[in-house]
Scaffold this motif. Structure first.
Motif, PDB file in Angstrom:
ATOM      1  N   ASN A 225       0.794  -1.232   0.000  1.00 42.83           N
ATOM      2  CA  ASN A 225       0.000   0.000   0.000  1.00 42.83           C
ATOM      3  C   ASN A 225       0.832   1.290   0.000  1.00 42.83           C
ATOM      4  OD1 ASN A 225      -3.021  -0.817   0.369  1.00 42.83           O
ATOM      5  ND2 ASN A 225      -1.870  -2.165   1.763  1.00 42.83           N
ATOM      6  N   GLY A 226       2.142   1.159  -0.099  1.00 46.40           N
ATOM      7  CA  GLY A 226       2.989   2.349  -0.177  1.00 46.40           C
ATOM      8  C   GLY A 226       3.107   3.109   1.127  1.00 46.40           C
ATOM      9  N   PHE A 227       3.133   2.386   2.255  1.00 44.13           N
ATOM     10  CA  PHE A 227       3.328   3.021   3.551  1.00 44.13           C
ATOM     11  C   PHE A 227       4.778   2.848   3.996  1.00 44.13           C
ATOM     12  CE2 PHE A 227      -1.231   1.453   4.184  1.00 44.13           C
ATOM     13  CZ  PHE A 227      -1.788   2.680   3.831  1.00 44.13           C
ATOM     14  N   PHE A 228       5.275   3.816   4.729  1.00 44.26           N
ATOM     15  CA  PHE A 228       6.575   3.662   5.364  1.00 44.26           C
ATOM     16  C   PHE A 228       6.449   2.647   6.497  1.00 44.26           C
ATOM     17  CE2 PHE A 228       6.643   7.789   3.370  1.00 44.26           C
ATOM     18  CZ  PHE A 228       7.916   7.879   2.828  1.00 44.26           C
ATOM     19  N   PHE A 229       7.601   2.097   6.911  1.00 44.93           N
ATOM     20  CA  PHE A 229       7.608   1.069   7.953  1.00 44.93           C
ATOM     21  C   PHE A 229       8.861   1.242   8.799  1.00 44.93           C
ATOM     22  CE2 PHE A 229       8.988  -3.020   9.601  1.00 44.93           C
ATOM     23  CZ  PHE A 229       7.824  -3.615  10.060  1.00 44.93           C
ATOM     24  N   GLY A 230       8.705   1.038  10.100  1.00 44.29           N
ATOM     25  CA  GLY A 230       9.855   1.055  10.990  1.00 44.29           C
ATOM     26  C   GLY A 230       9.570   0.198  12.202  1.00 44.29           C
ATOM     27  N   SER A 231      10.624  -0.364  12.799  1.00 44.21           N
ATOM     28  CA  SER A 231      10.424  -1.188  13.985  1.00 44.21           C
ATOM     29  C   SER A 231      11.591  -1.015  14.945  1.00 44.21           C
ATOM     30  CB  SER A 231      10.277  -2.667  13.609  1.00 44.21           C
ATOM     31  OG  SER A 231      11.476  -3.166  13.038  1.00 44.21           O
ATOM     32  N   ASP A 263      12.991  -4.516   5.564  1.00 47.19           N
ATOM     33  CA  ASP A 263      12.674  -3.133   5.897  1.00 47.19           C
ATOM     34  C   ASP A 263      13.660  -2.176   5.237  1.00 47.19           C
ATOM     35  OD1 ASP A 263      11.879  -0.737   7.076  1.00 47.19           O
ATOM     36  OD2 ASP A 263      12.752  -1.209   9.025  1.00 47.19           O
ATOM     37  N   LYS A 264      14.935  -2.532   5.253  1.00 44.59           N
ATOM     38  CA  LYS A 264      15.969  -1.668   4.662  1.00 44.59           C
ATOM     39  C   LYS A 264      15.719  -1.473   3.165  1.00 44.59           C
ATOM     40  CE  LYS A 264      21.004  -1.141   4.391  1.00 44.59           C
ATOM     41  NZ  LYS A 264      21.018   0.173   5.065  1.00 44.59           N
ATOM     42  N   ALA A 265      15.378  -2.536   2.472  1.00 46.82           N
ATOM     43  CA  ALA A 265      15.089  -2.439   1.037  1.00 46.82           C
ATOM     44  C   ALA A 265      13.834  -1.602   0.798  1.00 46.82           C
ATOM     45  CB  ALA A 265      14.923  -3.837   0.443  1.00 46.82           C
ATOM     46  N   HIS A 266      12.816  -1.825   1.615  1.00 50.95           N
ATOM     47  CA  HIS A 266      11.570  -1.052   1.482  1.00 50.95           C
ATOM     48  C   HIS A 266      11.814   0.423   1.780  1.00 50.95           C
ATOM     49  CE1 HIS A 266       7.339  -0.074   1.598  1.00 50.95           C
ATOM     50  NE2 HIS A 266       7.414   0.307   2.864  1.00 50.95           N
ATOM     51  N   ASP A 267      12.600   0.715   2.814  1.00 49.83           N
ATOM     52  CA  ASP A 267      12.884   2.097   3.182  1.00 49.83           C
ATOM     53  C   ASP A 267      13.621   2.820   2.064  1.00 49.83           C
ATOM     54  OD1 ASP A 267      13.091   4.264   5.299  1.00 49.83           O
ATOM     55  OD2 ASP A 267      15.208   3.926   4.904  1.00 49.83           O
ATOM     56  N   THR A 268      14.563   2.137   1.415  1.00 49.56           N
ATOM     57  CA  THR A 268      15.305   2.745   0.307  1.00 49.56           C
ATOM     58  C   THR A 268      14.353   3.128  -0.821  1.00 49.56           C
ATOM     59  OG1 THR A 268      17.308   1.498   0.859  1.00 49.56           O
ATOM     60  CG2 THR A 268      17.129   2.373  -1.381  1.00 49.56           C
TER      61      THR A 268
END
Length: 406
Positions: A225-231, A263-268
């Motif tokens: 859905n194109g949301f940012f993510f962090g944990s 997460d790192k790949a998604h964040d990039t």
């Protein structure tokens, strides 16, 4: 509000420039003529970018890059891991006018980014006027919320530029176990409401000993859905100190490592879709910590409580460590200038275990050299602030990035 092409702040070493496209850099005084003439672009300034900073004892920036502003401790959820034990408002919380005055002081000091937190910030009846005042002042904003107050009426009044809504999500079934009065289905509905209204949103997750697998599902939802993510890992502070069983242990390292790499790949990928945002300023805080070999709390970041008290960060605020004063008695500029000396004295060489620890050297970057967490885990502020899980996860993911499995 028109988004400026570049935000400029003077420092002893020169300037910090934050470009609307999302790049943040440090530059020497010799770029001043270009800035005054208005001819500077990121490309033309690139040859001047500073690769090193002069670091004195008690080094700090002229103002924080980011301020976390708890506008109330009131909250409608009794989350087991809440770091401020939110629920009831603090005694004598700042009035609307006092909150506005704090925002004006932060702006005058040169703060770039603002995180509105609680408790639940949207529980304040004057939340929207506070948000609009902050946006009108030109802060890059993140709203840290549990999502339960989000309605179409609220969403219609949220800024569309340089403002991200960060919603707490802690898994699928585990979300309700930790938050009791909120379900993952509820939060999915609120997030999709933001998406339909083109409001950038982030999912902020707490890792526990039992939700790593579920967080992979949450990350898939963010990716789709194109949301940012962090944990971040569960910490035994605030209300969390009563639930130590939720701390991740070594059995979850593999799942946590896989989550980090995804997460790192998604964040990039996601970072290319926005300009300036709070996360990019937070990334800069980490670069400052690595370059100066000291924690960035009280150096590039600060935390303001809803009663006007000032601390270096959320962990310090939660535990009452390193208080720096109150904005009802002194201005933010005064507090920042001379009230953080004790924590600024801590460096990466202050930890008694660090010199012999493999993770204190390249290629690792240990973010657990925190005197407060050192005291929480060992009883000694110079002790190690990392749990066995944190150490093992850092080593595993760093080694995998350096030597990926093919």
């Amino acid at each position: 509000m028109a988004v400026p092409d570049v935000r400029i702040r003077k420092e002893d070493f020169g300037y910090i420039l934050a470009f609307a496209t999302g790049e943040i850099g440090f530059y020497p005084d010799e770029v001043a003529p270009m800035l005054v003439a208005g001819t500077a672009t990121r490309q033309s300034l690139e040859p001047y970018r500073l690769r090193r900073l002069p670091v004195q004892d008690r080094f700090h920036l002229s103002a924080p890059l980011i301020v976390w502003f708890e506008i109330t401790r009131d909250c409608n959820l009794p989350c087991k891991h809440c770091y401020v034990e939110a629920g009831r408002p603090r005694r004598d919380e700042l009035s609307t006018e006092e909150v506005f005055a704090v925002l004006d002081q932060l702006k005058a000091a040169g703060v770039f980014a603002l995180v509105l937190v609680g408790g639940e910030p949207m529980s304040r009846p004057d939340f929207l006027p506070i948000l609009h005042r902050a946006h009108d002042l030109g802060f890059v904003i993140s709203i840290a919320t549990n999502g339960t107050y989000l309605t179409q009426e609220i969403v219609d009044q949220l800024p569309r530029e340089e403002c991200i809504v960060s919603i707490s999500v802690d898994g699928t079934s585990q979300h309700q176990e930790l938050r009791l009065k909120s379900t993952f289905a509820d939060i999915q509905e609120r997030l999709l409401l933001l998406k339909r209204n083109d409001i950038p949103a982030a999912l902020m997750c707490t890792q526990t000993d039992r939700n790593a697998g579920e967080l992979h599902e949450v990350l898939t939802f963010a990716e789709d859905n194109g949301f940012f993510f962090g944990s971040t890992p569960f910490s035994p502070i605030g209300r969390g100190r009563f639930f130590p069983q939720y701390q991740p242990d070594l059995s979850t390292v593999d799942d946590a490592t896989a989550l980090y790499l995804r997460d790192k790949a998604h964040d990039t990928a996601m970072s290319e879709t926005v300009g300036l945002c709070v996360t990019k300023f937070l990334d800069e805080c980490h670069r400052i910590a690595q370059a100066t070999r000291r924690e960035f709390c009280g150096v590039a970041m600060a935390y303001v409580l809803s009663d006007g008290s000032v601390y270096p960060c959320s962990i310090c605020a939660s535990t009452g460590k390193f208080p720096a004063g109150n904005l009802r008695a002194r201005s933010f500029a005064e507090v920042w200038a001379d009230s953080f000396d004790e924590i600024r004295d801590y460096t990466f060489d202050s930890g008694t275990d660090c010199p012999s620890c493999e993770l204190s050297r390249e290629p690792y970057y240990c973010t657990s050299r925190c005197p407060v967490m050192g005291e929480v885990h060992t009883g000694d502020p110079t002790g190690c602030g990392a749990t066995p899980f944190v150490k093992a996860s850092l080593k595993r993911r760093t080694d995998l990035i350096a030597n990926p499995v093919r």
